[in-house]
Motif scaffolding. Structure first.
Motif, short mmCIF file in Angstrom:
data_model
loop_
_atom_site.label_atom_id
_atom_site.label_comp_id
_atom_site.label_asym_id
_atom_site.label_seq_id
_atom_site.Cartn_x
_atom_site.Cartn_y
_atom_site.Cartn_z
N ARG A 465 -6.98 -6.65 0.27
CA ARG A 465 -6.32 -5.48 0.95
C ARG A 465 -6.67 -4.10 0.26
NH1 ARG A 465 -1.87 -6.22 4.42
NH2 ARG A 465 -1.80 -3.82 4.51
N ASN A 466 -7.75 -4.01 -0.27
CA ASN A 466 -8.45 -2.49 -0.84
C ASN A 466 -9.02 -1.57 0.26
OD1 ASN A 466 -7.71 -3.17 -3.68
ND2 ASN A 466 -9.15 -5.02 -2.83
N THR A 467 -8.97 -0.38 0.42
CA THR A 467 -9.78 0.59 1.07
C THR A 467 -10.74 1.23 0.40
OG1 THR A 467 -7.97 1.23 2.53
CG2 THR A 467 -9.67 2.55 2.39
N VAL A 468 -12.07 1.02 0.88
CA VAL A 468 -13.17 1.67 0.32
C VAL A 468 -14.04 2.57 1.08
CG1 VAL A 468 -15.41 1.27 -1.02
CG2 VAL A 468 -13.59 -0.52 -1.35
N GLN A 469 -14.23 3.88 0.93
CA GLN A 469 -14.76 4.79 1.82
C GLN A 469 -15.96 5.37 1.19
OE1 GLN A 469 -10.23 6.07 3.48
NE2 GLN A 469 -12.03 7.24 4.49
#
Length: 678
Positions: A465-469
């Protein structure tokens, strides 16, 4: 991931024509002129357009980090600037922007956002030009709310703008760092080519963006308008605004019973070195079994503070900041570092490592402006078993969290890691039974999150549940070898070059994949990039057998691949080892593919895959581009597919099974429509 990666930089490349174009853009201070042209603003200028990874939040529900802020893209806001993009071409400002679009302002122009919820703080992601000789400039940006309460931010490009080949330079005038490396611009080794090719300068500009946070000093209500204006006379010929994050920051936390570092002489104004005082507080806290409290303020720390068996709690990462300068060492450290800086480090694993370290609720602001892989200038480092890192904001360091194991049972949760020269987090060497959960990552100069089984296998770890942009180089999430690891529920968007969103690679000397490897319930957006050296499209998820075969039990379940530039899935071996290494078996189930520029699957290796309930639409080429290992035997491709049923959309037609050769080395890209609700 950054150590021992010269080959990664060696594979950076692009056509010489683009270099010339970028040079012209740089010199005229007019970024992305070919893509610019329409004014910014939504159809309804009064309505906020809240996105996640620059798409409708409904498309990524249940994936990625739960964060305190609302994201609004500048191209959806009202104003009188000019939209640049969309463009996924590396070395352009639009390609590194969230959603591959942004808004360019010249002095006197503005972009205005409507607050979707009450807020007292904003984060602005922006780019301004470099100095002609490198090193960056500063420039003002006025912030007003409903025309009042003006604050002026001082933007900087001192932490942006890298050039040239790995490990890059801040000097736009530099000659090739490695003239003895093959480069794509001339398809040659320049030092061995006669006549020598002309390589334009600046060569391969990248890492354009930075972000800055501003506490507004009071709470503003939903519906009020935050206007960002470039004042007349700004030193910056242009200012590109990518997005605005707005949030309601809580009051400072007070740690009851904590040892306040001010009582030990720590200066909260940032004028005097606070490191010795913090170390005294840590030493007493260990003896008394009490936490260390970092109250609101900015504490100057210009070197590593070694932590072991201690809890350090701040007032919240908007209120407490450890801020350090890069400091040259008179004598190189034993690990080869010639520079130090602010950081909290566990003891070396060779010395037994640290245990019971708990860090919570503060920011670390570094001063790293160039990539030197031998320097330990990370925010969090060393070995920390049985430890937790929660609620930190890590900014302007080389790597946010670089763990050198062996070590076990570390939990990294609820952190924001942005604007790093290299990775956001790397589990390096024998990290086991550990968790990375609910972290937000943006603008890394290498892999966002990585497990690197260098010498000793990483095992039984979970990235969830990580966000990487917007990683500007390499992958959003990468696993290099190891056993029984899981990547689940993550959201990865906008990888730029030399990698893609999700990756498993037998590379960089990693230990083999054994046991299981699980990719479960992840979503990728605008991934499947073009590899500039190979000049072929990668997959949103890709498996790469370079150093050895990838023969673990690999299962990909429940992933969604949205708006992939080239392929959704890729299996590949390096051409030189294509008859030695393979990817024997990967199992895909319950997958959704919405939009590919090329195929659902590109196979460029020996091996096999099974597919069950893999639904695809808006596919730009043949569903399976099957080249196998490029021997093209009469019996069919060396890569075979098994249809286990329920594969909708017509992409896995019967005639493709089990191993029909459909090889198109470089198929044309068909631009898919934007993704939509399934």
């Amino acid at each position: 991931m950054y150590a021992s990666r010269a080959g990664h930089g060696a594979r950076s490349g692009r056509r010489a024509a683009l270099v010339t174009t970028v040079l012209a853009l740089f010199l005229t201070a007019t970024p992305d002129a070919a893509a610019a042209g329409r004014p910014s603003g939504p159809a309804d200028p009064g309505a906020p357009v809240v996105t996640r990874a620059a798409v409708d939040p409904a498309l990524v529900a249940g994936r990625g980090a739960t964060v305190a802020f609302d994201e609004q893209e500048a191209e959806n806001a009202r104003g009188n600037g000019t939209v640049i993009g969309p463009d996924r071409t590396p070395y352009t400002l639009a390609s590194e922007a969230s959603g591959r679009s942004a808004v360019r302002l010249t002095p006197g122009q503005y972009v205005e956002f409507t607050l979707p919820r009450d807020a007292n703080a904003v984060t602005v992601r922006y780019s301004i030009p470099d100095a002609p000789e490198g090193g960056g400039i500063t420039a003002p940006l006025d912030v007003t709310v409903d025309g009042q309460h003006r604050r002026t931010m001082t933007l900087t490009s001192q932490y942006a703008w890298l050039y040239n080949q790995y490990p890059f330079t801040n000097d736009p005038r530099a000659d090739l760092l490695h003239p003895d490396w093959w480069i794509a611009e001339c398809s040659c080794v320049p030092a061995e080519t006669t006549p020598a090719p002309e390589i334009g300068k600046p060569f391969r500009p990248t890492h354009f963006y930075d972000e800055q946070r501003l506490h507004l000093g009071r709470t503003h209500r939903a519906g009020e308008r935050v206007r960002l204006t470039v004042p007349a006379g700004s030193r910056a010929a242009w200012t590109v605004i990518d997005l605005l994050d707005s949030e309601l920051v809580a009051k400072p936390h007070v740690e009851r019973g904590g040892l306040d570092v001010r009582l030990f002489g720590a200066d909260p104004t940032g004028r005097r070195d606070a490191a010795p005082a913090i170390e005294r507080a840590v030493a007493l806290a260990r003896r008394l079994d009490r936490p260390v409290y970092l109250p609101p303020g900015t504490f100057r720390v210009d070197r590593h503070i070694v932590v072991d068996d201690v809890t350090i709690v701040g007032a919240g990462n908007w209120h407490t900041v450890l801020k350090g300068r890069a400091t040259a060492l008179g004598t190189p450290a034993p690990d080869g570092s010639r520079t130090t800086g602010v950081g909290l480090y566990g003891k070396s694993a060779a010395d037994g490592g640290s245990r019971g370290v708990h860090l919570r609720g503060f920011a670390i602001e570094g001063d790293v402006r160039e990539r030197v892989d031998t320097d330990q200038v990370n925010a969090i480092g060393g070995a920390m078993s049985d430890s937790t890192i929660d609620g930190l904001y890590l900014h302007h360091t080389k790597v946010g969290l670089w763990f050198d194991g062996p070590m076990s049972n570390v939990k990294v949760t609820n952190n924001v890691v942005v604007d790093q020269i290299a990775d956001a987090l790397n589990f390096h060497t024998g990290v086991t039974d550990s968790l990375v959960h609910n972290n937000f990552v943006r603008n890394t100069g290498d892999d966002g999150l990585a497990m690197w089984s260098d010498t000793t296998a990483d095992a039984r770890n979970t990235f969830s549940r990580n966000t990487v942009q917007s990683p500007t180089l390499a992958n959003g999430i990468a696993v290099y070898g190891g056993a029984d690891n899981t990547v689940s529920g993550n959201l990865v968007a906008d990888p730029v070059r030399e990698g893609s969103a999700l990756h498993a690679g037998s590379r960089f000397g990693a230990e083999p994949f054994t046991g299981t490897l699980r990719f479960t319930g992840n979503t990728t957006v605008r991934a499947g990039t073009l590899d500039l050296n190979w000049r072929i499209g990668l997959g949103a998820i890709w498996f790469y057998a370079l150093d050895r075969s990838i023969d673990a039990d690999i299962r990909v379940t429940g992933d969604h691949y949205l708006d992939s530039t080239h392929n959704a899935i890729m299996m590949v071996s390096e051409y030189g080892v294509k008859d030695r290494y393979d990817i024997p078996s990967v199992h895909f189930k319950d997958i959704r593919v919405d939009g590919t520029g090329n195929s659902v699957l590109s196979a460029r290796t020996r091996g096999s895959a099974t597919f069950e309930n893999v639904d695809a639409r808006n596919v730009g080429a043949v569903g399976v581009n099957n080249c196998g290992s490029f021997n093209f035997p009469a019996t069919g491709s060396e890569f075979s597919l098994t249809d286990r049923g329920g594969n909708d959309g017509g992409w896995l037609a019967g005639w493709l099974l089990p191993n029909t050769i459909t090889c198109d080395d470089r198929p044309p890209v068909v631009l898919p429509p934007p993704p939509s609700t399934w």
